[in-house]
Enzyme design. Structure first.
Site, PDB file in Angstrom:
ATOM      1  N   LYS A  22       0.843  -1.204   0.000  1.00  0.00           N
ATOM      2  CA  LYS A  22       0.000   0.000   0.000  1.00  0.00           C
ATOM      3  C   LYS A  22       0.877   1.253   0.000  1.00  0.00           C
ATOM      4  O   LYS A  22       0.694   2.154  -0.814  1.00  0.00           O
ATOM      5  CB  LYS A  22      -0.897   0.009   1.249  1.00  0.00           C
ATOM      6  CG  LYS A  22      -1.567   1.337   1.508  1.00  0.00           C
ATOM      7  CD  LYS A  22      -2.421   1.317   2.750  1.00  0.00           C
ATOM      8  CE  LYS A  22      -1.718   1.673   4.029  1.00  0.00           C
ATOM      9  NZ  LYS A  22      -1.435   3.085   4.267  1.00  0.00           N
ATOM     10  N   ASN A  23       1.839   1.303   0.925  1.00  0.00           N
ATOM     11  CA  ASN A  23       2.607   2.539   1.071  1.00  0.00           C
ATOM     12  C   ASN A  23       3.511   2.810  -0.125  1.00  0.00           C
ATOM     13  O   ASN A  23       3.827   3.959  -0.412  1.00  0.00           O
ATOM     14  CB  ASN A  23       3.427   2.504   2.372  1.00  0.00           C
ATOM     15  CG  ASN A  23       2.530   2.690   3.594  1.00  0.00           C
ATOM     16  OD1 ASN A  23       1.344   3.001   3.457  1.00  0.00           O
ATOM     17  ND2 ASN A  23       3.087   2.488   4.776  1.00  0.00           N
ATOM     18  N   CYS A 118      -4.802   8.845   9.747  1.00  0.00           N
ATOM     19  CA  CYS A 118      -4.979   8.099  10.997  1.00  0.00           C
ATOM     20  C   CYS A 118      -4.749   9.010  12.200  1.00  0.00           C
ATOM     21  O   CYS A 118      -3.898   9.893  12.164  1.00  0.00           O
ATOM     22  CB  CYS A 118      -3.942   6.976  11.087  1.00  0.00           C
ATOM     23  SG  CYS A 118      -4.417   5.486  10.249  1.00  0.00           S
ATOM     24  N   ARG A 123       1.461  14.526  13.424  1.00  0.00           N
ATOM     25  CA  ARG A 123       1.840  14.279  12.036  1.00  0.00           C
ATOM     26  C   ARG A 123       1.816  15.525  11.145  1.00  0.00           C
ATOM     27  O   ARG A 123       1.038  15.614  10.187  1.00  0.00           O
ATOM     28  CB  ARG A 123       0.944  13.180  11.433  1.00  0.00           C
ATOM     29  CG  ARG A 123       1.052  11.868  12.194  1.00  0.00           C
ATOM     30  CD  ARG A 123       0.310  10.759  11.531  1.00  0.00           C
ATOM     31  NE  ARG A 123       1.095  10.091  10.505  1.00  0.00           N
ATOM     32  CZ  ARG A 123       0.653   9.031   9.830  1.00  0.00           C
ATOM     33  NH1 ARG A 123      -0.527   8.542  10.045  1.00  0.00           N
ATOM     34  NH2 ARG A 123       1.415   8.465   8.927  1.00  0.00           N
ATOM     35  N   ASP A 309       4.618   0.288  12.081  1.00  0.00           N
ATOM     36  CA  ASP A 309       3.367  -0.265  11.555  1.00  0.00           C
ATOM     37  C   ASP A 309       3.142  -1.729  11.950  1.00  0.00           C
ATOM     38  O   ASP A 309       2.107  -2.305  11.609  1.00  0.00           O
ATOM     39  CB  ASP A 309       3.332  -0.138  10.022  1.00  0.00           C
ATOM     40  CG  ASP A 309       3.070   1.288   9.573  1.00  0.00           C
ATOM     41  OD1 ASP A 309       2.738   2.126  10.423  1.00  0.00           O
ATOM     42  OD2 ASP A 309       3.200   1.565   8.368  1.00  0.00           O
TER      43      ASP A 309
HETATM   44  C1  UD1 Z   1       4.754   6.561   6.431  1.00  0.00           C
HETATM   45  C2  UD1 Z   1       3.781   5.422   6.253  1.00  0.00           C
HETATM   46  C3  UD1 Z   1       3.221   4.993   7.596  1.00  0.00           C
HETATM   47  C4  UD1 Z   1       4.348   4.668   8.567  1.00  0.00           C
HETATM   48  C5  UD1 Z   1       5.343   5.819   8.642  1.00  0.00           C
HETATM   49  C6  UD1 Z   1       6.571   5.486   9.473  1.00  0.00           C
HETATM   50  C7  UD1 Z   1       2.859   5.897   4.058  1.00  0.00           C
HETATM   51  C8  UD1 Z   1       1.663   6.278   3.258  1.00  0.00           C
HETATM   52  N1  UD1 Z   1       2.697   5.867   5.398  1.00  0.00           N
HETATM   53  O1  UD1 Z   1       4.006   7.648   6.967  1.00  0.00           O
HETATM   54  O2  UD1 Z   1       2.401   3.842   7.385  1.00  0.00           O
HETATM   55  O3  UD1 Z   1       3.818   4.463   9.858  1.00  0.00           O
HETATM   56  O4  UD1 Z   1       5.786   6.168   7.314  1.00  0.00           O
HETATM   57  O5  UD1 Z   1       7.191   4.354   8.986  1.00  0.00           O
HETATM   58  O6  UD1 Z   1       3.897   5.587   3.514  1.00  0.00           O
HETATM   59  N2  UD1 Z   1       6.963  14.234  10.706  1.00  0.00           N
HETATM   60  C9  UD1 Z   1       7.102  15.581  10.980  1.00  0.00           C
HETATM   61  N3  UD1 Z   1       7.088  16.463   9.940  1.00  0.00           N
HETATM   62  C10 UD1 Z   1       6.919  16.049   8.646  1.00  0.00           C
HETATM   63  C11 UD1 Z   1       6.786  14.672   8.382  1.00  0.00           C
HETATM   64  C12 UD1 Z   1       6.814  13.792   9.434  1.00  0.00           C
HETATM   65  O7  UD1 Z   1       7.251  15.981  12.124  1.00  0.00           O
HETATM   66  O8  UD1 Z   1       6.916  16.898   7.746  1.00  0.00           O
HETATM   67  C13 UD1 Z   1       7.011  13.259  11.824  1.00  0.00           C
HETATM   68  C14 UD1 Z   1       5.750  12.436  11.980  1.00  0.00           C
HETATM   69  O9  UD1 Z   1       4.781  13.102  12.748  1.00  0.00           O
HETATM   70  C15 UD1 Z   1       6.297  11.194  12.644  1.00  0.00           C
HETATM   71  C16 UD1 Z   1       7.687  11.038  12.023  1.00  0.00           C
HETATM   72  O10 UD1 Z   1       8.000  12.308  11.490  1.00  0.00           O
HETATM   73  O11 UD1 Z   1       6.422  11.396  14.020  1.00  0.00           O
HETATM   74  C17 UD1 Z   1       7.811  10.006  10.923  1.00  0.00           C
HETATM   75  O12 UD1 Z   1       6.771  10.185  10.014  1.00  0.00           O
HETATM   76  P1  UD1 Z   1       6.905   9.813   8.479  1.00  0.00           P
HETATM   77  O13 UD1 Z   1       8.034   8.888   8.262  1.00  0.00           O
HETATM   78  O14 UD1 Z   1       6.882  11.080   7.685  1.00  0.00           O
HETATM   79  O15 UD1 Z   1       5.545   9.035   8.222  1.00  0.00           O
HETATM   80  P2  UD1 Z   1       4.623   9.104   6.962  1.00  0.00           P
HETATM   81  O16 UD1 Z   1       5.421   9.301   5.731  1.00  0.00           O
HETATM   82  O17 UD1 Z   1       3.489  10.021   7.215  1.00  0.00           O
END
Ligand code: UD1
Length: 423
Positions: A22-23, A118, A123, A309
């Protein structure tokens, strides 16, 4: 809203097919926006999140056709009509933000609503924006939308070091950099298999990328990208989830297409818990070595560490393990919402901030429970499979975002599981 009724009924045996990730698919789909030529994805999972991304791309004027019952996605962005991703679609899925980088890189302008997703922590998307600012973009937050503008002449190569690892921000920046003028260097980049998959697809489209799978990505911008056909990588989270089914219920299950390299840290923990994992031609064969599993401690980390996850599902396993385990969540705050639900089934869990201490009990007892997010939903199903009596998992719409045909897949292994249609 639908519910899932699970009745604990002993060991599970057989083969289970694992879908495309999915991701990975959610970042490969927006890559179509980078090119006028067609992009075709094979091995796509059939999930509601994929349908949401389809609607989003179509709202921008892209053509997205699902073939072979949704396993193949034929896409073309030769005739885009809009660079604005509307709130009504974006609010349903956080990954919608991934259209920002491609639109900005190709058109020099994009408007994307700030996402929802979610309920597992704040986030924010600041890192996505900062990485693109390093390529010369100007960002403005107005009316709930990000308004992004490239300098005249388009994005230009830049250097950006992520203060911490972000999967989505790495993907967005990587896609944007493929069309930026000059060289972009992304440091402390995410190394997840989904990033490697995206880089491979972009390379097929003509992008110049070095270092995929390491923490430094170097991208040499090109003037235009072409078309490609790409097979989506195996879903390592679905894989890990189903590996836990025989670990929790007993039996022997082969997860078809699974590879240890996708989940090394997770497999090490299973080994320590007393579960055997063998890589065969067909996939990963999983079985309990003997008796009750042992408690193990787990800390979630970016790849190659233990995936956040799989934390909820691992907690379901630890609920009936011998001993006490500590699960530490380092990626998302507020990601223990499954704990109180598992406790309703008789689990002994103490959550303090980012730590959950689980003391294993002999057996869980079925109960009505509430699914709060995608991975929490499936952890409750796993727990229900091993519990005494019936477990009704309510509010399973999150589940359909990330798992295709859960009832069929687990049912084929001998699980007693059925969907109860909502009103
Ligand atoms: C992706 C996955 C999700 C998984 C996560 C971590 C997808 C669609 N989703 O989510 O299933 O749980 O990676 O492996 O691929 N953060 C910030 N600022 C930002 C971006 C992120 O502070 O601009 C923080 C987030 O709140 C979190 C951490 O960074 O605490 C990691 O998040 P991130 O790796 O970006 O997760 P996603 O890409 O949203």
């Amino acid at each position: 809203m639908d519910s899932i009724l699970v009745t604990g009924n002993g060991p599970l045996n057989g083969d289970i097919p694992i879908a495309g990730a999915k991701n990975a698919c959610l970042t490969l789909m927006p890559a179509t926006l980078l090119s006028e030529e067609p992009l075709t994805l094979t091995n796509a999972p059939r999930l509601s999140d994929i349908r949401t991304m389809t609607l989003l791309l179509q709202s921008l004027g892209a053509e997205v056709t699902a073939l072979q019952e949704g396993k193949v996605l034929a896409m073309s962005s030769h005739n885009l009509t809009s660079q604005r991703a509307e709130y009504d679609i974006v609010r349903k899925m956080r990954a919608s933000i991934l259209v920002l980088g491609p639109l900005l890189a190709r058109f020099g302008y994009a408007e994307v609503s700030l996402p929802g997703g979610c309920a597992i922590g704040a986030r924010p998307v600041d890192l996505h924006l900062k990485a693109m600012e390093a390529m010369g973009a100007e960002m403005e937050l107005r009316d709930g939308y990000v308004h992004a503008k490239a300098p005249s002449g388009g994005l230009r190569g830049g250097e950006f070091e992520f203060p911490f690892v972000s999967v989505g921000a790495t993907e967005n920046a990587l896609m944007a950099a493929t069309l930026a003028k000059g060289t972009t260097v992304l440091k402390n980049a995410a190394r997840e298999p989904e990033i490697v998959d995206l880089a491979e697809c972009l390379q097929k489209m003509g992008a110049q990328i070095e270092g995929a799978g390491t923490s430094t990505l170097t991208i040499q911008g090109v003037d235009r990208l072409g078309g490609a056909t790409h097979g989506v990588v195996t879903d390592r989270i679905e894989l890990g989830t189903y590996m836990l089914a025989p670990a929790i219920c007993g039996g022997e299950v082969t997860c078809l297409g699974g590879r240890i390299s996708l989940l090394e840290a997770f497999c090490e923990k299973l080994d320590a818990a007393g579960i055997s994992v063998e890589e065969t031609e067909k996939g990963l064969k999983v079985a309990c070595r003997n008796g009750r599993v042992k408690a193990v401690d787990v800390t979630t980390e970016p790849f190659p560490g233990f995936p956040t996850d799989l934390q909820a599902q691992m907690m379901a396993l630890m609920c009936t393990a011998e001993g006490t385990s500590v699960l530490e969540e380092k990626i998302f705050e507020n990601r223990f919402m499954h704990a109180p639900e598992l406790m309703r089934m008789g689990a002994k869990i103490d959550v303090q901030g980012g730590h959950a201490t689980v003391t294993g009990v002999e057996r869980l007892k079925g109960a009505p429970v509430m699914a709060t997010d995608l991975r929490a939903s499936v952890s409750l199903i796993l727990a229900g499979l091993a519990a005494e009596g019936e477990t009704m998992v309510n509010r399973v719409y999150h589940l359909d975002r990330g798992y295709e045909n859960v009832e069929e897949k687990l049912g084929a292994l001998g699980a007693k599981i059925e969907r109860v249609q909502g009103q």
